[in-house]
Design a protein around this motif. Structure first.
Motif, mmCIF file in Angstrom:
data_model
loop_
_atom_site.group_PDB
_atom_site.id
_atom_site.type_symbol
_atom_site.label_atom_id
_atom_site.label_comp_id
_atom_site.label_asym_id
_atom_site.label_seq_id
_atom_site.Cartn_x
_atom_site.Cartn_y
_atom_site.Cartn_z
ATOM 1 N N ALA A 299 42.551 34.335 33.542
ATOM 2 C CA ALA A 299 43.107 34.969 32.338
ATOM 3 C C ALA A 299 42.792 34.127 31.101
ATOM 4 O O ALA A 299 42.499 34.666 30.032
ATOM 5 N N ILE A 300 42.839 32.799 31.246
ATOM 6 C CA ILE A 300 42.512 31.932 30.105
ATOM 7 C C ILE A 300 41.029 32.075 29.755
ATOM 8 O O ILE A 300 40.650 32.199 28.590
ATOM 9 N N ALA A 301 40.196 32.116 30.807
ATOM 10 C CA ALA A 301 38.759 32.280 30.556
ATOM 11 C C ALA A 301 38.496 33.585 29.819
ATOM 12 O O ALA A 301 37.703 33.642 28.868
ATOM 13 N N ARG A 302 39.191 34.650 30.244
ATOM 14 C CA ARG A 302 39.014 35.952 29.601
ATOM 15 C C ARG A 302 39.419 35.879 28.122
ATOM 16 O O ARG A 302 38.750 36.428 27.248
ATOM 17 N N ALA A 303 40.524 35.150 27.867
ATOM 18 C CA ALA A 303 40.977 35.012 26.485
ATOM 19 C C ALA A 303 39.980 34.203 25.663
ATOM 20 O O ALA A 303 39.678 34.547 24.511
ATOM 21 N N LEU A 304 39.443 33.154 26.267
ATOM 22 C CA LEU A 304 38.491 32.323 25.522
ATOM 23 C C LEU A 304 37.200 33.083 25.232
ATOM 24 O O LEU A 304 36.529 32.831 24.234
ATOM 25 N N ALA A 305 36.857 34.031 26.118
ATOM 26 C CA ALA A 305 35.578 34.738 25.986
ATOM 27 C C ALA A 305 35.469 35.488 24.669
ATOM 28 O O ALA A 305 34.377 35.651 24.129
#
Lengths: 337, 276, 255
Positions: C139-145
């Motif tokens: 979820a954090i990776a998705r937000a950072l993307a």
């Protein structure tokens, strides 16, 4: 001997022992159920009941009414009805093959000079040229079910004209009438009291008589369970005697018209108690009069016609090939011709 | 050390007190693969024995071996395909129409409040109507040939599918939809990528029910004006009181039901492999 | 990009949830919001993120989001909100698909964020195969993307066990140290607040009001569990909240 159960009857069933017993109507209050459809063609039973011919024979009859011939045959096999009148159908033959049912007499017959079953064409098909049975080639022909008497008639008509028709099973007479009126099927054959009012309304047209294609057609037969036919000779003969008396009255009043207006009127009133009960008498009367076809005297049976029907069912592979005339019919009760 | 305590405790219970009684048994269904087929085979053998000895009269039940022979005859004569072909066609066309429209309407009900308000009472009103009762009407509307049969099966599969589909859409995790909105996904993207896949399990389990209803309605649909078809075959056998053909036909429908169920299962395993 | 909250008030029906909240979220800083349960912390976050409309007041953006920012206000949810039918890469890609990026660019971003969250080896795994901590990293990776201007984190660690939480805290600190981001971090965990927050906003019980704003000057990478200064700060926050929490706990729930 006021009470006769089945075992007692079996014990007495030696030919010698049976004869004196039959002479007296000592079958006092033998209860039996008679299966019937609310059609004019079943009138013989109604007359025998209303005029006391059944009670004269010591039979305490109650009617069981059905919507179609098929369940009636099954009810005979299951023992829920003892005697009934219906057309020879594939179901009846199969039940006979299983040792459950037996034809013991004849009822309704096609006869030259008496209005019989009609061949009908729907209005749409009539306008497109279906004005005679010869034009049936490639047309659809309505039947209730495969192996029904409609199927037999349609097939015989097509064979005689040398045409091929496709049969549309529609389960119920009501559904067929709807399909005929809306032109979903092209042709049908049916008893005159249904055919004539339909043709009168202009929705369908009468294009021929079944009698021209199947002369002396034994339309309906009297049948019972195989055990009644074999083991309850007294009861069965008593039933047939009463039934024949009813048939004689019916023929005299409405077919031969020897009883005059009053006799006919009385007969129609009697039948109206059972048939078209949902209609007022004035409206029911023409239908009842129109539906009067001869019921065989003495419940005599046209064996040739029944043989022909059986052969047709076999040729169509609707029933087992192994069934013989004797499996289907017990010819010992009535005259055959 | 644990071994030592275990071996000391086990035989010598009197020394340390009463053993705690186990009471956690039962209520945990386990898979017994062979019981079902075994019971089935036993039942068939029992009927075969009963009909051969005459304990069961030939009016009551047909002999299983005769049913099998009838089936082999059907197969050999090619009549099986002559009956099965039209039936499968009717089922395929009718069910495709019904399920397709059902999923579409169900999803619309799930998505739009106005559609929901308008159509849910209507669907609830159509659902309990025995579709067979409408057959004569369908004959007038769609013709006595294939049209009325397609319509009957389509309507029969439509209503359960609608109910399953909008229930499935309602059950899609709202937090996932909110997540989609938080990433500014378009409405269409949310429907296509979140709502539809999320509703898929519910839609597929509804499909099992709908297709079973479709098979049931096959017999009803072939009541009117069908010369060939498994349903017509069964009805004809019934009217001829031909028990062997009747049972052969019913067996074909059963097998059809099992196959349809298995293929829905296969689709589920493929599409829903993400399920825990 | 800064965010300014100007006397926000919010109510559900007749129940007031938030009352007169004014705040500034400065660029490049992490603002933690703490408060007793039911004080409207999560509601506040949804208001900031535009998922709900405040009853009155305004939320204003100061300045433009940075170039290449696809979704300025990006959430990280407590329950991860991953699509279970999509792989790790597929879940990240979901956030990018509506932006019409060339495939190569999408691939580059996915590769980059998965590397930053140490998920490169799990690209094709489905969520059901992942632990809770891994799911939250996805979820954090998705937000950072989407290269957010502000990350809105709604108790992102509270669904996780304490060890996983500690590891993810280190990850978050690491991410911020390498490339500082702006964030609003809602939590009820005071330790998380003192370890991550540059500012800590303490809300009162319902209806939530700002009771105090605490600023912590220790750089994030130097904060350690057990640091006496932080312990003291945590104790002080707890004494601020204690009574409120007690009172909130005894309220009847009739929302």
């Amino acid at each position: 001997m006021t009470h006769l159960n089945r075992r007692g009857a079996l014990g007495l069933m030696g030919a010698a022992a049976a004869a004196p017993m039959l002479a007296t109507p000592a079958l006092a209050s033998t209860k039996l159920n008679v299966g019937a459809l609310r059609f004019t063609s079943h009138a013989a039973s109604f007359v025998a009941f209303e005029r006391g011919y059944f009670s004269d024979e010591g039979l305490d009859v109650s009617f069981k009414f059905f919507q179609a011939a098929q369940p009636m045959a099954v009810a005979i096999a299951s023992g829920d009805a003892d005697y009934a009148v219906t057309a020879v159908s594939g179901g009846l033959i199969s039940l006979a093959e299983k040792g459950a049912a037996k034809v013991i007499g004849g009822a309704l017959s096609e006869e030259a000079g008496i209005d019989g079953q009609k061949i009908l064409a729907s209005d749409a098909a009539f306008k497109a040229g279906l004005t005679t049975p010869a034009a049936l080639e490639g047309r659809s022909f309505a039947v209730t079910q495969a192996g029904s008497s409609f199927h037999y008639m349609g097939s015989k008509i097509a064979a005689k004209e040398g045409v091929s028709v496709s049969f549309k099973p529609l389960q119920k007479v009501g559904a067929i009438i709807g399909a005929m009126k809306s032109g979903q099927v092209d042709a049908w054959s049916i008893v005159p009291h249904i055919a004539k009012p339909l043709a009168g309304s202009g929705a369908v047209h009468i294009i021929g008589d079944v009698a021209d294609y199947i002369p002396n057609y034994q339309v309906t037969t009297v049948f019972t369970s195989a055990s009644n036919a074999a083991n309850e000779r007294g009861k069965t003969e008593a039933f047939l005697r009463a039934f024949s008396k009813g048939a004689d009255d019916f023929n005299a009043a409405l077919v031969d018209k020897t009883e005059g207006e009053d006799g006919a009127e009385a007969m129609v009133k009697l039948i109206h108690k059972y048939v078209y009960t949902d209609r007022p008498y004035d409206k029911a009367k023409p239908s009842i009069v129109n539906g009067a076809m001869r019921i065989n005297k003495g419940a005599a049976m046209n064996a040739a016609s029944i043989r022909d029907q059986l052969d047709w069912f076999k040729s169509e592979d609707l029933v087992k090939q192994s069934i013989t005339f004797e499996t289907l019919v017990d010819a010992s009760y009535v005259e055959t011709f | 050390m644990s071994e030592a305590t275990a071996s000391r405790n086990a035989p010598d219970t009197a020394d340390t007190g009463k053993r705690v009684a186990f009471r956690g048994g039962g209520f945990a269904p386990t898979r017994k693969r062979w019981i079902g087929p075994l019971l089935f085979i036993l039942l068939i053998l029992l009927i075969e024995w009963g009909t051969r000895t005459g304990v069961i009269s030939n009016l009551t039940l047909p002999r299983p071996s005769d049913v099998l022979a009838t089936f082999v005859e059907l197969w050999d004569s090619g009549l099986l395909w002559k009956h099965l072909g039209p039936s499968l066609g009717r089922l395929a066309v009718g069910a495709t129409l019904g399920v397709g429209a059902g999923v579409a309407i169900g999803v619309l009900i799930g998505l739009f409040s106005y559609v929901r308000a308008g159509l849910t009472p209507l669907v609830a009103a159509i659902f309990p109507i025995p579709k067979i009762a409408l057959l004569p009407l369908f004959v007038i509307w769609f013709g006595i040939d294939e049209g009325s049969k397609y319509a009957l099966i389509a309507l029969g599969t439509f209503t359960p599918t609608v109910v399953a589909a909008y229930g499935a859409v309602d059950n899609v995790d709202r937090s996932l939809i909110r997540m989609g909105q938080s990433f500014n996904l378009s409405w269409f993207s949310i429907v296509r990528k979140i709502v539809l896949p999320g509703a898929m399990p519910g839609i597929l389990s509804g499909l099992r029910v709908s297709l079973a209803i479709g098979i049931i309605l096959l017999v009803a649909a072939e009541m009117l004006g069908a010369e060939y078809g498994v349903g017509a075959y069964i009805l004809e056998a019934g009217s001829l009181y031909d028990l062997e053909r009747l049972f052969a036909g019913v067996t074909i429908l059963s097998v059809l039901g099992v196959l349809v169920n298995a293929s829905v299962g296969a689709i589920e395993r493929r599409l829903l492999n993400w399920r825990v | 990009m800064d965010l300014h909250l100007d006397s926000i008030r919010h109510a559900y029906g007749s129940v007031a949830v938030l009352e007169d909240i004014s705040l500034t979220i400065p660029s490049g800083r992490i603002v933690c919001v703490i408060g007793p349960s039911g004080c409207g912390k999560s509601t506040l976050l949804r208001l900031i993120g535009g998922l709900e409309r405040p009853a009155s007041g305004a939320i204003l953006q100061g300045g433009d989001p940075p170039a290449g920012c696809l979704n300025p206000l990006t959430f990280i949810f407590q329950d991860f909100a991953l699509l279970p039918w999509r792989s790790v890469a597929g879940n990240v890609s979901l956030a990018l698909e509506d932006h019409g990026l060339p495939n190569a660019e999408t691939e580059r971003i996915i590769g980059d964020v998965l590397a930053r969250t140490k998920l490169s080896d799990f690209r094709d795994a489905l969520p059901k195969q992942l632990s809770g901590g891994m799911k939250q990293r996805v979820a954090i990776a998705r937000a950072l993307a989407v290269n957010p201007a502000v990350l809105l984190m709604d108790e992102p660690l509270s669904a996780l066990d304490s060890q996983t939480r500690a590891l993810l805290m280190e990850d978050l600190v690491g991410l911020w140290t390498r490339r500082p981001f702006t964030a609003v971090y809602v939590t009820h965990n005071l330790q998380e607040a003192v370890l991550l927050g540059h500012e800590i906003v303490v809300l009162s019980r319902r209806p939530g009001r700002v009771r105090e704003i605490v600023k912590l000057e220790t750089p994030l990478q130097d904060r350690r569990v057990g640091d006496p200064d932080l312990e003291r700060e945590q104790q002080r926050l707890w004494s601020l909240m204690r009574e409120e929490a007690q009172a909130a706990d005894q309220e009847l729930i009739d929302v």
